[in-house]
Design an enzyme around this catalytic site. Structure first.
Site, PDB file in Angstrom:
ATOM      1  N   GLY A  32       0.812  -1.223   0.000  1.00 50.97           N
ATOM      2  CA  GLY A  32       0.000   0.000   0.000  1.00 50.97           C
ATOM      3  C   GLY A  32       0.838   1.264   0.000  1.00 50.97           C
ATOM      4  N   THR A  34       1.219   3.578   2.334  1.00 56.23           N
ATOM      5  CA  THR A  34       1.993   3.858   3.546  1.00 56.23           C
ATOM      6  C   THR A  34       3.266   3.018   3.548  1.00 56.23           C
ATOM      7  OG1 THR A  34      -0.160   4.116   4.605  1.00 56.23           O
ATOM      8  CG2 THR A  34       1.765   4.232   6.037  1.00 56.23           C
ATOM      9  N   ALA A  85      -3.024  -0.120   7.167  1.00 55.62           N
ATOM     10  CA  ALA A  85      -4.375  -0.622   7.471  1.00 55.62           C
ATOM     11  C   ALA A  85      -5.391   0.383   6.943  1.00 55.62           C
ATOM     12  CB  ALA A  85      -4.562  -0.821   8.977  1.00 55.62           C
ATOM     13  N   ASP A  86      -6.607  -0.103   6.726  1.00 58.29           N
ATOM     14  CA  ASP A  86      -7.696   0.771   6.266  1.00 58.29           C
ATOM     15  C   ASP A  86      -8.479   1.337   7.444  1.00 58.29           C
ATOM     16  OD1 ASP A  86      -7.193   0.121   3.508  1.00 58.29           O
ATOM     17  OD2 ASP A  86      -7.993  -1.852   4.006  1.00 58.29           O
ATOM     18  N   LYS A  96      -8.059  -4.619   6.899  1.00 59.66           N
ATOM     19  CA  LYS A  96      -7.028  -4.504   5.874  1.00 59.66           C
ATOM     20  C   LYS A  96      -7.560  -5.105   4.578  1.00 59.66           C
ATOM     21  CE  LYS A  96      -2.831  -5.472   6.771  1.00 59.66           C
ATOM     22  NZ  LYS A  96      -2.555  -4.349   5.824  1.00 59.66           N
ATOM     23  N   GLY A  97      -6.849  -4.818   3.481  1.00 64.39           N
ATOM     24  CA  GLY A  97      -7.245  -5.432   2.209  1.00 64.39           C
ATOM     25  C   GLY A  97      -7.791  -4.451   1.196  1.00 64.39           C
ATOM     26  N   GLU A 105      -1.069 -10.734   3.631  1.00 60.45           N
ATOM     27  CA  GLU A 105      -0.662  -9.871   4.746  1.00 60.45           C
ATOM     28  C   GLU A 105      -0.940 -10.545   6.090  1.00 60.45           C
ATOM     29  OE1 GLU A 105      -1.353  -5.536   2.575  1.00 60.45           O
ATOM     30  OE2 GLU A 105      -2.981  -6.435   3.688  1.00 60.45           O
TER      31      GLU A 105
HETATM   32  C1  A5P Z   1      -3.456  -3.809   1.247  1.00 59.55           C
HETATM   33  O1  A5P Z   1      -4.235  -4.879   0.878  1.00 59.55           O
HETATM   34  C2  A5P Z   1      -3.988  -3.194   2.486  1.00 59.55           C
HETATM   35  O2  A5P Z   1      -4.182  -4.035   3.554  1.00 59.55           O
HETATM   36  C3  A5P Z   1      -3.236  -1.944   2.893  1.00 59.55           C
HETATM   37  O3  A5P Z   1      -2.302  -2.194   3.875  1.00 59.55           O
HETATM   38  C4  A5P Z   1      -4.253  -0.974   3.366  1.00 59.55           C
HETATM   39  O4  A5P Z   1      -5.253  -0.888   2.368  1.00 59.55           O
HETATM   40  C5  A5P Z   1      -3.671   0.410   3.633  1.00 59.55           C
HETATM   41  O5  A5P Z   1      -3.271   0.982   2.439  1.00 59.55           O
HETATM   42  P1  A5P Z   1      -2.671   2.440   2.384  1.00 59.55           P
HETATM   43  O6  A5P Z   1      -1.395   2.415   3.123  1.00 59.55           O
HETATM   44  O7  A5P Z   1      -2.475   2.671   0.895  1.00 59.55           O
HETATM   45  O8  A5P Z   1      -3.688   3.356   2.963  1.00 59.55           O
END
Ligand code: A5P
Length: 216
Positions: A32, A34, A85-86, A96-97, A105
């Site tokens: 992602g 971050t 994480a979301d 997450k995801g 993950e």
């Molecule tokens: C990936 O599948 C996710 O679990 C990411 O870790 C989550 O969506 C956070 O993404 P960002 O860092 O882009 O916000």
């Protein structure tokens, strides 16, 4: 929160996490935007660490930055895993995801001595809510969706492991109960609810600082 403040906060959290990495560690890398800041910060430190990536996108970026990446076949445990994480609830349940990588993950997080989550402050929520990402087997997909209820296909490419990405949009209520129901549903490869037991610490970028959040 404007987009630039959000990315500054992501960078602050990621840089604080990169400071936790020590030479010789085996490191699980999440996926992602971050985590992209984490890869930059790690590359700047030039440490001798062995990295395993949770997605082809992370793998490609890590290699481009000169980080030493290995296949998961060659590693059976991590000293540290770091991921975004979301949603992060006060009790450290996570969603997450958003990037469809939650199955890998979760395997990496579960295999790590310490799992550190890096987020900007917009990810902190009062209570976990939908959507909850799902990875489903393609076999019997209509029947799995029907049994799940409130689940919709995301319309993105399959995961690197061939799973179909969908989202559960029904009520969440108690995350533990929903996580148990989703895990017990045949055809669900995995879901994006991560329990607090997996989480060692959450690093939250807020304004100009990175805060350490430990579960109370
Ligand atoms: C990936 O599948 C996710 O679990 C990411 O870790 C989550 O969506 C956070 O993404 P960002 O860092 O882009 O916000």
């Amino acid at each position: 929160v404007t987009p630039s403040i959000e990315s500054d906060e992501k960078r602050l959290a990621a840089e604080a996490a990169a400071d936790l990495v020590e030479p010789g560690m085996t490191l699980g890398l999440g996926t992602g935007s971050t985590v992209a800041f984490l890869l930059d910060a790690l590359a700047r430190r030039h440490l001798d660490v062995r990295c395993v990536s949770t997605s082809p996108a992370t793998e490609a970026s890590a290699r481009r930055l000169g980080l030493r990446t290995e296949d998961f076949d060659a590693v059976d445990a991590f000293d540290l895993a770091i991921d975004g994480a979301d949603q992060v609830a006060p009790d450290h349940w996570l969603v997450k995801g958003g990037g469809a990588a939650h199955t890998r993950e979760k395997i990496v997080a579960a295999s790590a001595t310490r799992f550190v989550v890096i987020v900007d402050s917009s990810k902190l929520v009062e209570a976990i809510g939908p959507p909850i990402p799902l990875e489903l087997l393609a076999y019997g997909l209509p029947a799995t969706l029907r049994r799940l209820g409130h689940a919709t296909l995301r319309g993105v490419p399959a995961s690197p492991d061939g799973g179909v990405i969908a989202d559960y949009g029904g009520p969440v209520g108690d995350p533990a109960a929903l996580a148990a129901r989703l895990s017990a549903t045949p055809g669900v490869v995995d879901h994006g609810l991560f329990p607090p037991e997996l989480v060692s610490m959450v690093l939250v970028g807020r304004g100009t600082v990175a805060e350490e959040h430990h579960r109370g």
